[in-house]
Design an enzyme around this catalytic site. Structure first.
Site, PDB file in Angstrom:
ATOM      1  N   THR A  69       0.829  -1.208   0.000  1.00 31.96           N
ATOM      2  CA  THR A  69       0.000   0.000   0.000  1.00 31.96           C
ATOM      3  C   THR A  69       0.865   1.260   0.000  1.00 31.96           C
ATOM      4  O   THR A  69       2.017   1.230   0.449  1.00 31.96           O
ATOM      5  CB  THR A  69      -0.893  -0.007   1.264  1.00 31.96           C
ATOM      6  OG1 THR A  69      -1.452   1.279   1.451  1.00 31.96           O
ATOM      7  CG2 THR A  69      -0.100  -0.347   2.527  1.00 31.96           C
ATOM      8  N   TYR A 102      -1.494  -0.567  11.046  1.00 33.53           N
ATOM      9  CA  TYR A 102      -1.679  -1.222   9.741  1.00 33.53           C
ATOM     10  C   TYR A 102      -0.488  -0.936   8.824  1.00 33.53           C
ATOM     11  O   TYR A 102       0.155  -1.855   8.296  1.00 33.53           O
ATOM     12  CB  TYR A 102      -2.985  -0.756   9.081  1.00 33.53           C
ATOM     13  CG  TYR A 102      -3.068  -1.067   7.596  1.00 33.53           C
ATOM     14  CD1 TYR A 102      -3.083  -2.386   7.141  1.00 33.53           C
ATOM     15  CD2 TYR A 102      -3.111  -0.041   6.639  1.00 33.53           C
ATOM     16  CE1 TYR A 102      -3.140  -2.677   5.768  1.00 33.53           C
ATOM     17  CE2 TYR A 102      -3.174  -0.325   5.278  1.00 33.53           C
ATOM     18  CZ  TYR A 102      -3.186  -1.641   4.848  1.00 33.53           C
ATOM     19  OH  TYR A 102      -3.237  -1.938   3.509  1.00 33.53           O
TER      20      TYR A 102
HETATM   21  P1  NAD Z   1      -9.520  -7.358   2.373  1.00 28.44           P
HETATM   22  O1  NAD Z   1      -9.476  -7.107   3.844  1.00 28.44           O
HETATM   23  O2  NAD Z   1     -10.760  -7.090   1.608  1.00 28.44           O
HETATM   24  O3  NAD Z   1      -9.116  -8.878   2.089  1.00 28.44           O
HETATM   25  C1  NAD Z   1      -8.096  -9.543   2.776  1.00 28.44           C
HETATM   26  C2  NAD Z   1      -8.249 -11.043   2.546  1.00 28.44           C
HETATM   27  O4  NAD Z   1      -7.176 -11.705   3.245  1.00 28.44           O
HETATM   28  C3  NAD Z   1      -9.556 -11.619   3.103  1.00 28.44           C
HETATM   29  O5  NAD Z   1     -10.138 -12.488   2.160  1.00 28.44           O
HETATM   30  C4  NAD Z   1      -9.116 -12.377   4.352  1.00 28.44           C
HETATM   31  O6  NAD Z   1      -9.937 -13.501   4.646  1.00 28.44           O
HETATM   32  C5  NAD Z   1      -7.711 -12.803   3.973  1.00 28.44           C
HETATM   33  N1  NAD Z   1      -6.862 -13.033   5.153  1.00 28.44           N
HETATM   34  C6  NAD Z   1      -6.728 -12.222   6.237  1.00 28.44           C
HETATM   35  N2  NAD Z   1      -5.893 -12.792   7.129  1.00 28.44           N
HETATM   36  C7  NAD Z   1      -5.485 -13.971   6.586  1.00 28.44           C
HETATM   37  C8  NAD Z   1      -4.605 -15.003   7.020  1.00 28.44           C
HETATM   38  N3  NAD Z   1      -3.994 -14.925   8.220  1.00 28.44           N
HETATM   39  N4  NAD Z   1      -4.403 -16.067   6.217  1.00 28.44           N
HETATM   40  C9  NAD Z   1      -5.023 -16.153   5.012  1.00 28.44           C
HETATM   41  N5  NAD Z   1      -5.888 -15.215   4.560  1.00 28.44           N
HETATM   42  C10 NAD Z   1      -6.104 -14.138   5.331  1.00 28.44           C
HETATM   43  O7  NAD Z   1      -8.282  -6.529   1.797  1.00 28.44           O
HETATM   44  P2  NAD Z   1      -8.121  -5.805   0.384  1.00 28.44           P
HETATM   45  O8  NAD Z   1      -8.621  -4.415   0.496  1.00 28.44           O
HETATM   46  O9  NAD Z   1      -8.608  -6.691  -0.686  1.00 28.44           O
HETATM   47  O10 NAD Z   1      -6.521  -5.717   0.315  1.00 28.44           O
HETATM   48  C11 NAD Z   1      -5.767  -6.785  -0.258  1.00 28.44           C
HETATM   49  C12 NAD Z   1      -4.294  -6.414  -0.198  1.00 28.44           C
HETATM   50  O11 NAD Z   1      -4.050  -5.206  -0.905  1.00 28.44           O
HETATM   51  C13 NAD Z   1      -3.776  -6.170   1.227  1.00 28.44           C
HETATM   52  O12 NAD Z   1      -2.492  -6.725   1.319  1.00 28.44           O
HETATM   53  C14 NAD Z   1      -3.750  -4.658   1.354  1.00 28.44           C
HETATM   54  O13 NAD Z   1      -2.759  -4.256   2.257  1.00 28.44           O
HETATM   55  C15 NAD Z   1      -3.416  -4.255  -0.071  1.00 28.44           C
HETATM   56  N6  NAD Z   1      -3.916  -2.927  -0.485  1.00 28.44           N
HETATM   57  C16 NAD Z   1      -5.226  -2.573  -0.305  1.00 28.44           C
HETATM   58  C17 NAD Z   1      -5.681  -1.336  -0.751  1.00 28.44           C
HETATM   59  C18 NAD Z   1      -7.132  -0.923  -0.612  1.00 28.44           C
HETATM   60  O14 NAD Z   1      -7.478   0.230  -0.914  1.00 28.44           O
HETATM   61  N7  NAD Z   1      -8.037  -1.808  -0.215  1.00 28.44           N
HETATM   62  C19 NAD Z   1      -4.784  -0.447  -1.366  1.00 28.44           C
HETATM   63  C20 NAD Z   1      -3.453  -0.843  -1.529  1.00 28.44           C
HETATM   64  C21 NAD Z   1      -3.026  -2.085  -1.094  1.00 28.44           C
END
Ligand code: NAD
Ligand code: TYD
Length: 378
Positions: free
Chosen positions: A135, A184
């Site tokens: 991120t 986070y």
């Molecule tokens: P989200 O919270 O919607 O999804 C996270 C997923 O990871 C879920 O399906 C959850 O069940 C799974 N998970 C959590 N802990 C786990 C574990 N211990 N073992 C296996 N699975 C596990 O998140 P998102 O918004 O889809 O983000 C996905 C990735 O992208 C993350 O790494 C986040 O840091 C990164 N990211 C998100 C954004 C955003 O705007 N949402 C922006 C940049 C980067």
């Protein structure tokens, strides 16, 4: 070589879009979706592809090293796209340990399991890739030097001509020093460092990308955009943190998934790419666009939901401004966002209003209690 790709966190918001894209586009790859199915993971996000022959779902916790060893070996994994994480800043403020466990220890377990398996093969790391999704929040917060917004110095297709604003003079570059503020972002920064350390120490082929705020279908309704769409529909208060003046840089989730596809196949090993659409919005301006769009699509009189705006206590350590400079990705790999923001918001609002059952399933039960606890003292 047939590719056996492990996508972690594929039942979450961004992960489900990446899984869908890969399963549909690459019928000769085996796509293994590994997810613990926390509150944020939902297999209903993948209903349309769950029966495809090149798709397998495995329920597992990335922090379980033995399980990671077993799964990577059993599926003869050649590439990993790692999205599994705890992802919500407000939750990290309440419970930082869960974030350290999953985001730091989980990423480390996955790296170690991949290392052991790949080093045991005759060809070792050849043709392998560990791609870590991170991120822009790891870079910290930017100044808000242009509070009213000025025309952005960068061209983009994501931001419309009416709203082509920059709220400061600086942007996050791939070379910007890490300076995370929330539990986070601190946990994501730590995981990024571990990924680079596995490249530098063991020679593992890795790539890290840092993306700005995503929006679109299937996002869990604790995040700003789906939360506000749902609250407007249910005539509930819209909790605006502080004065609503924080700035975020928004990208449609399918454009992020397309960037991940491109970088997975053509990115330079050991490199870092920032992903964003030069599309900065002050929260309160964005909230007004959401209100207008939801009211129009629901057939409500214009302005009738403005009264739901409720200013609440600010988030602790609330980062003022995020703004990504993604010119490296645009120049080196030719990536461009495909949607203008107004189109993306229209598509997104329509999706949530058309998929009320998805939303109602998620927001019933435990989530309702979490939400009430989270907001009752604000
Ligand atoms: P989200 O919270 O919607 O999804 C996270 C997923 O990871 C879920 O399906 C959850 O069940 C799974 N998970 C959590 N802990 C786990 C574990 N211990 N073992 C296996 N699975 C596990 O998140 P998102 O918004 O889809 O983000 C996905 C990735 O992208 C993350 O790494 C986040 O840091 C990164 N990211 C998100 C954004 C955003 O705007 N949402 C922006 C940049 C980067
Ligand atoms: P969020 O969607 O949680 O993403 P992030 O914190 O990763 O940027 O929040 C986006 C912005 O909206 C952020 O500045 C916090 C603000 N916000 C509110 O004002 N009210 C809310 O209820 C939420 C969830 C966020």
């Amino acid at each position: 070589m047939k590719k056996n790709i492990l996508i972690t966190g594929g039942a979450g918001f961004i992960g489900s879009h990446v899984v869908r894209l890969f399963v549909n586009k690459y019928s000769d790859y085996n796509i293994v979706n590994l997810d613990k199915l926390t509150y944020a993971g939902n297999l209903a996000n993948l209903k349309d592809i769950e029966d495809k022959p090149n798709y397998t779902f495995v329920k597992a916790d990335i922090a379980d090293l033995d399980e990671m060893r077993r799964i990577i070996r059993e599926h003869a994994i050649t590439g990993i796209i790692h999205l599994a994480a705890e992802s919500h800043v407000d939750r990290s403020i309440k419970d930082p340990f869960t974030f350290a466990r999953t985001n730091v220890m989980g990423t480390l377990a996955l790296l170690q399991a991949a290392k052991e398996y790949w080093e045991s093969l005759p060809e070792k790391y050849e043709g392998k890739l560990f791609y870590h999704i991170s991120t822009d929040e790891v870079y910290g917060a930017l100044e808000l030097t242009n509070p009213e917004g000025v025309e952005s110095p960068f061209t983009t297709t994501a931001s419309s001509t009416e709203h082509h604003l920059a709220f400061g003079t600086d942007f996050f570059l791939e070379t910007t020093k890490y300076n995370p503020h929330s539990p986070y972002s601190a946990s994501k920064a730590s995981s990024d460092h571990f990924v680079r350390a596995y490249h530098d120490t063991y020679g593992m082929p890795t790539i890290v990308t840092n993306c700005s705020n995503n929006y679109g279908p299937y996002q869990f309704p604790e995040k700003l955009i789906p939360l506000f769409i749902n609250n407007i529909r249910n005539r509930k208060a819209l909790p605006v943190y502080g004065k609503g003046e924080n700035v975020r840089d928004w990208l449609f989730v399918e454009d992020h998934a397309r960037a991940i596809d491109l970088i997975f196949h053509r990115g330079k090993v050991a490199d870092t790419y920032n992903i964003g659409g030069f599309n900065e919005w002050k929260n309160i301006d964005l909230i007004k666009v959401i209100i207008k769009t939801v009211d129009r699509l629901l057939g409500n009189p214009e302005g009738c939901s403005d009264e739901l705006i409720t200013y609440v206590t600010d988030r602790a350590g609330h980062d003022l401004r995020y703004a990504i400079d993604s010119r490296k990705l645009q120049k080196e790999l030719g990536w461009e966002p495909s949607l203008q923001f107004e189109e993306g918001i229209e598509k997104t609002v329509r999706w949530y209003l058309d998929n009320q059952e998805w939303m109602d399933n998620i927001t019933s039960g435990d989530y309702e209690k979490y939400y009430d606890d989270m907001y009752k003292n604000r």
